[in-house]
Design a protein around this motif. Structure first.
Motif, PDB file in Angstrom:
ATOM      1  N   GLY A   1      41.336  70.546  -4.450  1.00  0.00           N
ATOM      2  CA  GLY A   1      40.814  71.203  -3.242  1.00  0.00           C
ATOM      3  C   GLY A   1      39.079  71.131  -3.333  1.00  0.00           C
ATOM      4  N   GLN A   2      38.670  71.474  -4.538  1.00  0.00           N
ATOM      5  CA  GLN A   2      37.286  71.603  -4.581  1.00  0.00           C
ATOM      6  C   GLN A   2      36.667  70.197  -4.383  1.00  0.00           C
ATOM      7  N   LEU A   3      37.454  69.120  -5.132  1.00  0.00           N
ATOM      8  CA  LEU A   3      36.947  67.974  -4.916  1.00  0.00           C
ATOM      9  C   LEU A   3      36.972  67.294  -3.655  1.00  0.00           C
ATOM     10  N   THR A   4      37.960  67.716  -2.501  1.00  0.00           N
ATOM     11  CA  THR A   4      38.102  67.192  -1.534  1.00  0.00           C
ATOM     12  C   THR A   4      37.143  67.777  -0.567  1.00  0.00           C
ATOM     13  N   ASN A   5      36.729  69.139  -0.765  1.00  0.00           N
ATOM     14  CA  ASN A   5      35.541  69.961  -0.255  1.00  0.00           C
ATOM     15  C   ASN A   5      34.397  69.150  -0.412  1.00  0.00           C
ATOM     16  N   GLY A   6      34.019  68.833  -1.642  1.00  0.00           N
ATOM     17  CA  GLY A   6      32.761  68.394  -2.093  1.00  0.00           C
ATOM     18  C   GLY A   6      32.538  66.835  -1.489  1.00  0.00           C
ATOM     19  N   CYS A   7      33.720  65.943  -1.535  1.00  0.00           N
ATOM     20  CA  CYS A   7      33.538  64.725  -0.776  1.00  0.00           C
ATOM     21  C   CYS A   7      33.431  64.873   0.742  1.00  0.00           C
ATOM     22  N   SER A   8      34.168  65.934   1.381  1.00  0.00           N
ATOM     23  CA  SER A   8      33.871  66.102   2.544  1.00  0.00           C
ATOM     24  C   SER A   8      32.381  66.455   3.138  1.00  0.00           C
ATOM     25  N   ARG A   9      31.673  67.445   2.347  1.00  0.00           N
ATOM     26  CA  ARG A   9      30.253  67.792   2.473  1.00  0.00           C
ATOM     27  C   ARG A   9      29.296  66.510   2.359  1.00  0.00           C
ATOM     28  N   MET A  10      29.849  65.802   1.313  1.00  0.00           N
ATOM     29  CA  MET A  10      29.099  64.524   0.989  1.00  0.00           C
ATOM     30  C   MET A  10      29.178  63.616   2.365  1.00  0.00           C
ATOM     31  N   GLU A  11      30.305  63.375   2.701  1.00  0.00           N
ATOM     32  CA  GLU A  11      30.413  62.487   3.769  1.00  0.00           C
ATOM     33  C   GLU A  11      29.737  62.994   5.098  1.00  0.00           C
ATOM     34  N   SER A  12      29.660  64.447   5.272  1.00  0.00           N
ATOM     35  CA  SER A  12      29.179  64.953   6.333  1.00  0.00           C
ATOM     36  C   SER A  12      27.340  64.783   6.274  1.00  0.00           C
ATOM     37  N   LYS A  13      26.972  64.818   4.847  1.00  0.00           N
ATOM     38  CA  LYS A  13      25.636  64.632   4.812  1.00  0.00           C
ATOM     39  C   LYS A  13      25.266  63.127   5.115  1.00  0.00           C
ATOM     40  N   THR A  14      26.367  62.427   4.588  1.00  0.00           N
ATOM     41  CA  THR A  14      25.909  60.795   4.883  1.00  0.00           C
ATOM     42  C   THR A  14      25.704  60.708   6.363  1.00  0.00           C
ATOM     43  N   ASN A  15      27.008  61.253   7.119  1.00  0.00           N
ATOM     44  CA  ASN A  15      26.857  60.965   8.539  1.00  0.00           C
ATOM     45  C   ASN A  15      25.608  61.451   9.336  1.00  0.00           C
ATOM     46  N   LEU A  16      25.117  62.667   8.771  1.00  0.00           N
ATOM     47  CA  LEU A  16      24.115  63.213   9.560  1.00  0.00           C
ATOM     48  C   LEU A  16      22.822  62.315   9.056  1.00  0.00           C
ATOM     49  N   LYS A  17      22.486  61.905   7.850  1.00  0.00           N
ATOM     50  CA  LYS A  17      21.682  61.179   7.478  1.00  0.00           C
ATOM     51  C   LYS A  17      21.599  59.654   8.315  1.00  0.00           C
TER      52      LYS A  17
ATOM     53  N   GLU B   1      21.211  62.270  26.809  1.00  0.00           N
ATOM     54  CA  GLU B   1      22.829  62.992  26.729  1.00  0.00           C
ATOM     55  C   GLU B   1      23.663  62.095  26.124  1.00  0.00           C
ATOM     56  N   MET B   2      23.616  60.796  26.087  1.00  0.00           N
ATOM     57  CA  MET B   2      24.500  59.789  25.491  1.00  0.00           C
ATOM     58  C   MET B   2      24.295  59.715  23.809  1.00  0.00           C
ATOM     59  N   ALA B   3      22.918  60.159  23.344  1.00  0.00           N
ATOM     60  CA  ALA B   3      22.820  60.289  22.161  1.00  0.00           C
ATOM     61  C   ALA B   3      23.172  61.618  21.497  1.00  0.00           C
ATOM     62  N   ILE B   4      23.205  62.493  22.394  1.00  0.00           N
ATOM     63  CA  ILE B   4      23.815  63.929  22.153  1.00  0.00           C
ATOM     64  C   ILE B   4      25.243  63.538  21.951  1.00  0.00           C
TER      65      ILE B   4
ATOM     66  N   ALA C   1      29.487  63.798  13.987  1.00  0.00           N
ATOM     67  CA  ALA C   1      29.525  64.733  13.091  1.00  0.00           C
ATOM     68  C   ALA C   1      29.385  66.488  13.659  1.00  0.00           C
ATOM     69  N   GLY C   2      30.229  66.302  14.836  1.00  0.00           N
ATOM     70  CA  GLY C   2      30.064  67.983  15.255  1.00  0.00           C
ATOM     71  C   GLY C   2      28.908  68.455  15.986  1.00  0.00           C
ATOM     72  N   TRP C   3      28.645  69.710  15.955  1.00  0.00           N
ATOM     73  CA  TRP C   3      27.467  70.291  16.628  1.00  0.00           C
ATOM     74  C   TRP C   3      26.295  70.111  15.898  1.00  0.00           C
ATOM     75  N   LYS C   4      26.177  69.805  14.548  1.00  0.00           N
ATOM     76  CA  LYS C   4      25.456  69.368  13.616  1.00  0.00           C
ATOM     77  C   LYS C   4      24.755  68.030  14.161  1.00  0.00           C
ATOM     78  N   GLY C   5      25.726  67.174  14.261  1.00  0.00           N
ATOM     79  CA  GLY C   5      25.226  66.042  14.676  1.00  0.00           C
ATOM     80  C   GLY C   5      24.594  65.745  15.939  1.00  0.00           C
ATOM     81  N   LEU C   6      25.316  66.458  16.902  1.00  0.00           N
ATOM     82  CA  LEU C   6      24.735  66.758  18.227  1.00  0.00           C
ATOM     83  C   LEU C   6      23.310  67.089  18.349  1.00  0.00           C
ATOM     84  N   ILE C   7      22.871  68.076  17.362  1.00  0.00           N
ATOM     85  CA  ILE C   7      21.484  68.472  17.350  1.00  0.00           C
ATOM     86  C   ILE C   7      20.611  67.315  17.009  1.00  0.00           C
ATOM     87  N   ILE C   8      21.042  67.088  15.581  1.00  0.00           N
ATOM     88  CA  ILE C   8      20.328  65.843  15.066  1.00  0.00           C
ATOM     89  C   ILE C   8      20.004  64.782  15.820  1.00  0.00           C
TER      90      ILE C   8
END
Length: 389
Positions: free
Chosen positions: A5-21, A78-81, A88-95
């Motif tokens: 579970g920890q490994l999965t959560n860690g991968c998910s966070r890394m993927e999220s950061k990659t998406n945001l970047k 608005e298309m960018a948003i 990437a959800g609401w974080k992606g919306l803002i970024i």
């Protein structure tokens, strides 16, 4: 299991950061090279997120264009948003929104400072000369696959042709959007012979922002003026200037010459034309005026997209509203073609612009993987060189 579970959560966070970047890098770049107005911006987004990165399908991208045209605010922003939210959800919306807006705001801010300092704008026309013909080629290259995807039936082709003709005759685009959707909805109802109950699909909310002592009376006034405009303005960004004339020039806050210069800045800087508001805010009340004006004009877009985005897929899954969305998509494509035609009529006026347009079309259609940024840059350089002849 806990370790897994920890490994999965860690991968998910890394993927999220990659998406945001990835989102930040993409929309910063588009914000820097995005010349040509909303149609050109959307064309570039289509190339990047559908063709190259496969973040969205062509159908879903079309649905987002249709949905964006149904709410107030700057369409390309608005298309960018929307795209950021999908990725990437609401974080992606803002970024995504901030990264697309900020380059235009900063560049416009520099022009506003120079204008305030010297009382005139620098000479940039020779470089802008070749950009518009190149932009037309990019728009055509993007709208072609979208048109093939949206024109599914004879009924939709007929609706598209009617909207295109009406748009060329200068009918209001929001009437064309809703009109196309409602006609398709009526035809779908007649075919199905029954209207299923649907929940309200356009929720609205009142956005309340409390004035603080940090804001001066002038800045508070600017914020509310631009918040109101951002919340009610339909159509292209150029409709903005009619509102500004009423709200600012008629009330004496801005001179008409300053408004004309703001329009010029909006046309030759990249990114959303709404960044002209940064220029205007700076002229009225310096840096703080620029900041509050910019926040005011763009804030409603973030709110509207956050409310609308989750409903787009629900609309697509409903037979009735799917018909509505299909017609709105066709109308969107028709209006983009109409904008392209109008731009071409005003822009491609001599052998130089014809040359740039033809070369750009050859590159756009003949080399699909050729980066649109180089087409824009090439158009600018060739345009400058040809003006020396």
């Amino acid at each position: 299991m806990a370790a897994y579970g920890q490994l999965t959560n860690g991968c998910s966070r890394m993927e999220s950061k990659t998406n945001l970047k990835d989102i930040a890098k993409l929309f910063l770049r588009l914000g820097i090279i995005g010349f040509g107005g909303p149609a050109a911006h959307i064309a570039m987004m289509q190339e990047e997120v559908v063709t190259k990165r496969k973040w969205l399908t062509e159908q879903h991208f079309l649905d987002l264009i249709g949905a964006t045209n149904l709410i107030p605010g700057p369409n390309s922003t608005e298309m960018a948003i929307h795209i950021g939210h999908e990725k990437a959800g609401w974080k992606g919306l803002i970024i995504a929104g901030l990264c697309f807006i900020l380059p235009a705001v900063l560049i416009t801010g520099v022009f506003a400072w120079l204008y305030k300092l010297y009382g005139q704008l620098p000479e940039v026309q020779p470089f802008v000369y070749g950009i518009k013909p190149a932009i037309i080629a990019i728009i055509l290259g993007a709208v072609f696959p979208l048109a093939k995807k949206s024109l599914k039936t004879l009924e939709l082709i007929i609706i598209g042709v009617i909207v295109l003709v009406c748009s060329l005759l200068n009918f209001n685009e929001i009437y064309l959007m809703f009109g196309a959707g409602l006609i398709a909805l009526l035809l779908a109802f007649i075919r199905n012979n029954s209207l299923k109950s649907t929940n309200s699909i356009f929720p609205f909310t009142l956005l309340q922002i409390t004035n603080t002592s940090i804001l001066s009376a002038t800045n508070s006034n600017l914020f509310w003026i631009f918040l109101k405009i951002g919340a009610i303005l339909y159509g292209s960004g150029y409709v903005l200037f009619a509102f500004l004339d009423t709200e600012l020039v008629s009330t004496g806050l801005l001179s008409r010459q300053q408004l004309v210069d703001a329009i010029a800045v909006g046309q030759f800087t990249p990114g959303p034309v709404f960044s002209s508001v940064t220029f205007i805010g700076y002229q009225i009340n310096g840096l703080t005026g620029a900041i509050v004006s910019t926040i005011g004009i763009f804030l409603p877009s973030f709110v509207f997209v956050a409310l609308l985005n989750p409903l787009v897929k629900k609309m697509r899954n409903s037979k009735m509203f799917s018909a509505f969305l299909d017609a709105v998509n066709v109308a969107s494509v028709a209006i983009i073609v109409s904008v392209c035609f109008s731009m071409g009529k005003d822009t491609i006026t001599d052998w130089r612009t014809i040359t740039i347009a033809v070369l750009s079309i050859i590159l756009t259609f003949g080399y699909r993987k050729f980066n649109s940024a180089f087409i824009v840059l090439g158009g600018s350089i060739i345009g400058y060189l040809l003006t020396l002849i």
